[in-house]
Design an enzyme around this catalytic site. Structure first.
Site, PDB file in Angstrom:
ATOM      1  N   ASP A 106     -21.988 -76.969 -82.796  1.00 28.97           N
ATOM      2  CA  ASP A 106     -22.103 -75.514 -83.508  1.00 28.97           C
ATOM      3  C   ASP A 106     -22.187 -76.092 -85.643  1.00 28.97           C
ATOM      4  O   ASP A 106     -22.427 -74.965 -86.060  1.00 28.97           O
ATOM      5  CB  ASP A 106     -21.019 -74.556 -83.489  1.00 28.97           C
ATOM      6  CG  ASP A 106     -19.824 -74.683 -84.221  1.00 28.97           C
ATOM      7  OD1 ASP A 106     -19.132 -76.496 -84.269  1.00 28.97           O
ATOM      8  OD2 ASP A 106     -18.856 -73.809 -84.824  1.00 28.97           O
ATOM      9  N   GLU A 107     -22.786 -76.935 -85.237  1.00 23.46           N
ATOM     10  CA  GLU A 107     -22.751 -77.103 -86.249  1.00 23.46           C
ATOM     11  C   GLU A 107     -24.238 -78.506 -87.287  1.00 23.46           C
ATOM     12  O   GLU A 107     -23.342 -79.082 -86.092  1.00 23.46           O
ATOM     13  CB  GLU A 107     -21.695 -77.595 -87.827  1.00 23.46           C
ATOM     14  CG  GLU A 107     -20.977 -76.808 -88.508  1.00 23.46           C
ATOM     15  CD  GLU A 107     -19.464 -77.887 -88.569  1.00 23.46           C
ATOM     16  OE1 GLU A 107     -19.850 -77.984 -89.682  1.00 23.46           O
ATOM     17  OE2 GLU A 107     -19.055 -77.743 -87.703  1.00 23.46           O
TER      18      GLU A 107
HETATM   19 MG   LIG Z   1     -18.038 -72.977 -86.477  1.00 22.14          MG
END
Ligand SMILES: [Mg+2]
Length: 356
Positions: A106-107
């Site tokens: 998620d990055e």
């Molecule tokens: Mg995150």
């Protein structure tokens, strides 16, 4: 001038669950590892902000979390869905820059130096990307903007949740100074403790500490955190999309710390990867081992070789990386083998086949 963004999805796993069931938005909710053990409900992986108000946080036991918040909705992880949403987000980000380095599910770091000539333009650009992710993938994120990856990361932490934070080069030192040393990227609780015993409590203390003393105490890591404290980070955004890779991964039949459960899987994956490379006519230079643990933390370890097209090199390197980097006793959930640095070697291969 470099301008780097860090785009970090907010409470990602639960935000994904909210897409499936929008009513969760109003309720405290958490995604757990689930558990096969009776009486245990597993560990909290992520929770939404309503849950955080009760003190619930990732890493705590689900039973403990329920004690803090009786109405907490517990959801068993649906990793396939999160990976799909992660791929959707990656696809959106790639529309805006080809220099994207995904560092976790998620990055992603995004180098926008070519796209925005000033920080103000980068801020507008970041807003556009953030809105696109919200509209197209239905997910909230935060964005940090800075002159390097370190500042972008720290700015993003300050922007959370659902925010954008720009830290210009001239403001970077003051921005970092105010933070406790333990909040600096790369410094975990153990290092923070050691630093504290040396009288270093804040990033400001660290930035003005004795570099040699830090290196004596921590080796090259000491130099790294000294540079970080001073806002210095020269590392590049390394785009995976520039280099093709071939990879396979597999969930183990059970979470296991046993070599006997893992090594045969590594061999099978090496064979599959090698077969595909051969079918496509590629030689490779880098072998990467991916290890995912039951808490979904992930470690990638790579080794560069001389150019090779041998299955045995993939297998040997994967096993070597496993022996070297796997925490003995720590259970694994999933392993993967990947080769990259690919070069077409069709002609070379047909020659060897000719003489075989
Ligand atoms: Mg995150």
């Amino acid at each position: 001038m470099r301008i780097i963004l860090l785009i970090d999805m907010d409470y990602f796993f639960v935000a994904c669950e909210e897409i499936k069931d929008p009513s969760l938005r109003e309720k405290p909710a958490a995604v757990t590892t689930g558990s096969e053990r009776e009486g245990s409900k597993g560990v909290i992986m992520t929770c939404n902000y309503p849950a955080r108000k009760f003190g619930v946080h990732s890493g705590m036991g689900a039973n403990q979390a329920l004690g803090m918040c009786g109405d907490l909705v517990l959801l068993k992880e649906d990793f396939k869905f999160y990976e799909k949403k992660s791929a959707d987000v990656a696809f959106i980000i790639k529309k805006y820059s080809s220099l994207v380095e995904q560092v976790s599910i998620d990055e992603s770091f995004v180098d926008v130096s070519d796209k925005a000539s000033t920080y103000e333009k980068a801020l507008d650009y970041a807003k556009t990307i953030k809105e696109d992710i919200r509209n197209s993938a239905g997910l909230p994120c935060s964005v940090g903007i800075g002159p390097n990856k370190l500042i972008a990361k720290m700015a993003c932490d300050a922007a959370k949740p659902n925010g954008i934070r720009l830290v210009k080069p001239e403001d970077a030192k003051a921005f970092l100074s105010a933070l406790p040393a333990g909040k600096l990227y790369g410094i975990g609780s153990k290092t923070a403790e050691k630093l504290s015993r040396m009288g270093i409590k804040t990033v400001k203390d660290l930035a003005s500490s004795n570099k040699m003393q830090l290196m004596d105490r921590f080796g090259t890591f000491g130099l790294e955190i000294y540079n970080y404290a001073n806002g210095i980070d020269d590392s590049e955004v390394v785009s995976e999309y520039e280099t093709k890779s071939i990879g396979r991964e597999r969930t183990l039949r059970r979470d296991s710390a046993e070599d006997g459960d893992v090594v045969p899987v590594l061999r099978a994956l090496s064979r599959e990867v090698s077969d595909e490379a051969r079918a496509q006519g590629y030689s490779f230079k880098v072998v990467t081992l991916k290890m995912r643990y039951p808490d979904f933390s992930e470690h990638l370890k790579s080794k560069a070789l001389k150019m090779s097209d041998k299955e045995s090199d993939i297998e040997k390197t994967a096993e070597e990386l496993f022996a070297k980097y796997h925490d003995k006793g720590a259970k694994l959930r999933k392993v993967g083998v990947r080769i990259s640095g690919l070069v077409k070697s069709k002609s070379q291969r047909s020659m060897s086949e000719f003489f075989a």
